[in-house]
Design an enzyme around this catalytic site. Structure first.
Site, mmCIF file in Angstrom:
data_model
loop_
_atom_site.group_PDB
_atom_site.id
_atom_site.type_symbol
_atom_site.label_atom_id
_atom_site.label_comp_id
_atom_site.label_asym_id
_atom_site.label_seq_id
_atom_site.Cartn_x
_atom_site.Cartn_y
_atom_site.Cartn_z
ATOM 1 C CB VAL A 149 100.689 -12.088 63.059
ATOM 2 C CG1 VAL A 149 101.992 -11.538 62.532
ATOM 3 C CG2 VAL A 149 100.825 -12.943 64.416
ATOM 4 C CE1 TYR B 107 92.544 -8.078 52.932
ATOM 5 C CE2 TYR B 107 91.116 -9.933 52.895
ATOM 6 C CZ TYR B 107 92.143 -9.198 53.581
ATOM 7 O OH TYR B 107 92.391 -9.504 54.910
ATOM 8 C CE1 TYR C 85 86.633 -7.352 56.084
ATOM 9 C CE2 TYR C 85 88.062 -7.048 54.311
ATOM 10 C CZ TYR C 85 86.715 -6.732 55.056
ATOM 11 O OH TYR C 85 86.036 -5.394 54.535
ATOM 12 N N GLY D 16 100.018 -11.457 68.595
ATOM 13 C CA GLY D 16 99.639 -10.060 67.906
ATOM 14 C C GLY D 16 98.661 -9.189 68.756
ATOM 15 C CB SER D 17 98.778 -9.168 72.489
ATOM 16 O OG SER D 17 99.937 -8.628 72.779
ATOM 17 C CB THR E 159 93.742 -2.140 61.648
ATOM 18 O OG1 THR E 159 94.110 -3.069 60.173
ATOM 19 C CG2 THR E 159 92.428 -2.919 62.350
#
Length: 414
Positions: A157, A255, A245, A67-68, A295
């Protein structure tokens, strides 16, 4: 060469086109904000423990970053390259250019990251579905041929679906509460002026929760570790981490207490199982609780936009960037700083966000936030610009009036 006049083509948080120059500039900024080697431990002393004396490791540590191309994975990749000169492989799944669309933003970011890494072949990038068995085989073949054993694996990812490589079943993740409906404020950018709206989401059914766990939990992370150990590619002292998170209780119902939270708990449980599996090899496994960030994944979560805009208004320059957090992470992984673990053995990078005074201020603003008060309480202009930057837009110094070269090759994997 393919020069195009590009328009964002966006509606709200969704952008149809990416700007190559803007994406490259974002990576350049990330590079410049990441400490140079002279600011921290040099690459040849970045490995600690028994592996430090391994003759095969003389050229420096080897990292596999899954996941770069975006978010924390991109920041971790840049820090590995810029600060530590690590060798290894980054994996991302990005879309090439078509007749109608530019390549994805992650495609252009990866191309620029490879340029900054240099041409000595020390770090390569693979464009592949990390969930697939084929990607694992190709990645491990490359690592075994070029570098031998691996020191670090960073798993970052975020994807909407995953095909189980064992069964072929396709799992689709959902963002929903569990148990009861979710009602909350949201930030909307459908017009010129941001608005405070509201939404209600019905709770997820059990199959939806289970599918989300399959996509976003620890199943694939464990498959990667199993593949590395089966091939004998785990060096003594190996350390692997996966990003997670926690966040505020304001966003908890959608979440941590929702389908995503179920997946993150599975990820954290997986870390504990991997820790046991890796202990005989001298290895370690942890999840990393990062702080809030804008993001492509986070913008899809209801209420996160409003929360993050309020948080930034409270913190200002105290809002830590992904570059700052990635730097802190690598310092802990390489032994330059002690691991900051909580009672659940998670590495914590989010103290700046979860500070009691910060959260109290955000709660106060959340309660008072309406369309009329939004400009006084939230940094919506900053948030909107951050979303644009995810696709290479709203980047200072980028000429968006000139035709852009959109045909950019993916870095060669030797």
């Amino acid at each position: 060469m393919t020069l195009r006049e590009i328009k964002p083509g966006n509606r709200g948080f969704l952008y149809l086109n990416s700007h190559p120059g803007g994406c490259a500039a974002v990576v350049d900024e990330l590079w410049e904000r990441t400490p140079a080697p002279t600011d921290t431990a040099p690459a040849d002393t970045a490995r600690t423990g028994p592996a430090a004396a391994d003759p095969a490791a003389a050229d420096g540590p080897v990292a596999l970053i899954i996941g770069s191309s975006a978010g924390y994975g991109l920041a971790a990749t840049v820090a590995a390259l810029r600060t530590y000169g690590m060798r290894g492989l980054g994996i991302a799944f990005e879309a090439p250019e078509t007749e109608r669309r530019t390549a994805s933003a992650g495609w252009y970011r990866t191309a620029r990251a490879a340029e900054l890494a240099g041409t000595d072949g020390g770090f390569a990038f693979l464009n592949a579905d990390a969930f697939s068995a084929a990607a694992k085989d190709e990645a491990l073949d490359h690592l075994a041929t070029r570098y031998g054993k691996v020191d670090y694996l960073v798993y970052s990812v975020a994807a909407p679906r995953r095909t189980d490589p064992g069964t072929g079943e396709v799992h689709h993740s959902v963002i929903k509460p569990l148990g009861s409906a979710y009602r909350a404020k949201t930030l909307q950018f459908d017009g010129a002026t941001p608005l405070v709206g509201s939404l209600e989401l019905a709770p997820a059914a059990d199959p939806e929760r289970d599918a989300t766990v399959q996509v976003m939990g620890g199943a694939d992370w464990k498959l990667w570790i199993d593949a590395l150990t089966d091939r004998g590619l785990v060096r003594d002292g190996f350390h692997t981490v996966a990003l997670t998170y926690v966040g505020s209780d304001l966003t908890a119902p959608i979440y941590r207490a929702g389908t995503i939270g179920a997946a993150k708990r599975h990820l954290e449980d997986t870390a504990r199982r991997l820790q046991q599996d890796l202990a005989p090899l001298g290895g370690r496994a942890h999840t990393v609780v990062a702080g809030a960030a804008v993001t492509q994944a986070s913008t899809a979560i209801p209420s996160i936009a409003l929360y993050t805009s309020l948080l930034h208004a409270v913190l200002g320059d105290g809002f830590q960037s992904t570059a700052q957090q990635a730097t802190a992470l690598w310092q802990q992984l390489t032994g330059a700083a002690p691991l900051q673990l909580d009672e659940e053995q998670r590495i914590r990078l989010d103290g700046w966000e979860m500070d009691d005074k910060v959260q109290a201020a955000v709660h106060e603003r959340w309660a008072a936030a309406t369309t009329d008060t939004l400009s006084e309480l939230a940094d919506t202009a900053w948030f909107r610009a951050q979303v644009g930057r995810l696709y290479g837009w709203d980047v200072p110094g980028t000429d968006y009036t000139a035709p852009a070269e959109t045909t950019v090759p993916w870095p060669t994997v030797d």
